[in-house]
Design a protein around this motif. Structure first.
Motif, mmCIF file in Angstrom:
data_model
loop_
_atom_site.group_PDB
_atom_site.id
_atom_site.type_symbol
_atom_site.label_atom_id
_atom_site.label_comp_id
_atom_site.label_asym_id
_atom_site.label_seq_id
_atom_site.Cartn_x
_atom_site.Cartn_y
_atom_site.Cartn_z
ATOM 1 N N GLY A 16 0.871 -1.413 0.213
ATOM 2 C CA GLY A 16 -0.372 0.294 -0.165
ATOM 3 C C GLY A 16 1.260 1.311 -0.087
ATOM 4 O O GLY A 16 0.370 2.545 0.931
ATOM 5 N N ASN A 93 0.884 -2.709 5.417
ATOM 6 C CA ASN A 93 0.209 -1.402 5.435
ATOM 7 C C ASN A 93 -1.062 -1.229 5.164
ATOM 8 O O ASN A 93 -1.668 -0.436 5.258
ATOM 9 C CB ASN A 93 1.137 -0.374 5.388
ATOM 10 N N LYS A 167 -8.807 -5.007 12.117
ATOM 11 C CA LYS A 167 -8.179 -4.357 13.011
ATOM 12 C C LYS A 167 -7.769 -4.926 14.703
ATOM 13 O O LYS A 167 -7.127 -4.933 14.821
ATOM 14 C CB LYS A 167 -7.834 -3.142 12.911
#
Ligand code: NAI
Length: 256
Positions: A16, A93, A167
């Motif tokens: 990313g 990421n 997450k």
């Protein structure tokens, strides 16, 4: 300013890396002396970022990468290895958000978040670890994997349930992978940033709701992307040889 930790001799893949935190870290890693592989789907954007690193005297290469696709992950590591040798430093990421009340979010959007923010991290870390182990990380102890979590892993919000759950899953994945690879010379750590303005949320922060969100933080400000520099460089560097399975929150106290 010279980065606080040296990545001299390291080969780092940042997923990313076409925008936001990933592009910022790629430049930082280049300045810290790493050979940097910038992985993302938009190769025109990563080519541009890689060009800037080279212009500043660093070594960098753009590799096409879709973290949701195992074949693409393997091909990206192949391209990376061909150019720079074994990737010993990985920053998982890449991430997306598809915010909205859970009763409104489509099954497709929910799945896209799971595929990118969880499976993508898993596939990136796993392929990197396979290659590190084959290249002798057990003896060298050189493997570093940094996962991007988020303070949403600890919070209960209105409108990002899948993102927050994935997450939290990433942080737990990190602890488990750290355990699995503890004797293989690969350290896995997770950094949880607070809210930072990037392409992920820039539109939101231009709205009244976004401004109110900033006012709700104790220090009435977003987290600066540079606040991640030292923590992520540390986890990526030789300095963190004895740190694995840990987590660090970098959020200017936003979650408190
Ligand atoms: P961004 O949208 O600027 O960057 C995300 C990057 O991931 C983009 O370059 C995008 O092209 C890439 N990407 C998305 N899907 C991909 C795929 N399938 N394969 C390869 N690359 C893909 O957003 P930002 O803010 O820089 O986000 C980076 C990471 O930081 C994400 O994991 C995000 O969840 C996390 N984060 C961001 C925070 C923020 O406030 N901006 C706070 C906490 C965590």
């Amino acid at each position: 300013m010279k980065p606080r930790y040296s990545l001299e001799g390291r080969t780092a893949l940042i997923t990313g890396a076409s925008s936001g935190i990933g592009a910022h870290l790629a430049a930082l890693f280049g300045a810290a002396g790493a050979r940097v592989l910038l992985g993302a789907r938009r190769k025109d954007r990563t080519e541009e970022e890689a060009g800037k690193i080279r212009a500043a005297g660093g070594e960098a290469l753009a590799v096409e990468l879709d973290v949701t696709d195992e074949g693409s992950v393997i091909a990206a590591y192949d391209a990376a290895e061909k150019a720079f040798g074994t990737v010993d430093t990985i920053v998982a990421n890449a991430g997306i958000s598809r915010d909205g009340r859970s009763t409104d979010v489509s099954a497709g959007d929910m799945q896209a978040v799971v595929d990118t923010n969880f499976s993508g991290v898993y596939l990136t870390a796993r392929e990197g670890a396979r290659r590190l182990i084959a290249a002798g990380s057990r003896e060298s102890g050189a493997g570093r994997i940094v996962l991007l979590g988020s303070i949403t892993s600890f919070a209960n919000h209105n409108g990002d349930a899948t993102y927050a759950a994935m997450k939290a899953a990433v942080a737990h994945l990190g602890r488990n992978l750290a355990r699995e690879w503890v004797r293989m010379g690969i350290n896995v750590n997770t950094v949880h940033p607070g809210y930072i303005e990037t392409e992920l949320n820039a539109d939101f922060y231009k709205t009244e709701g976004g401004e109110a969100h900033i006012r709700s933080f104790h220090r009435r400000r977003l987290t600066a992307v540079e606040a991640l520099d030292d923590p992520i460089l540390f986890f990526a560097s030789d300095a963190s040889a004895m740190v694995t399975g840990s987590e660090l929150i970098v959020d200017d106290g936003q979650r408190l």
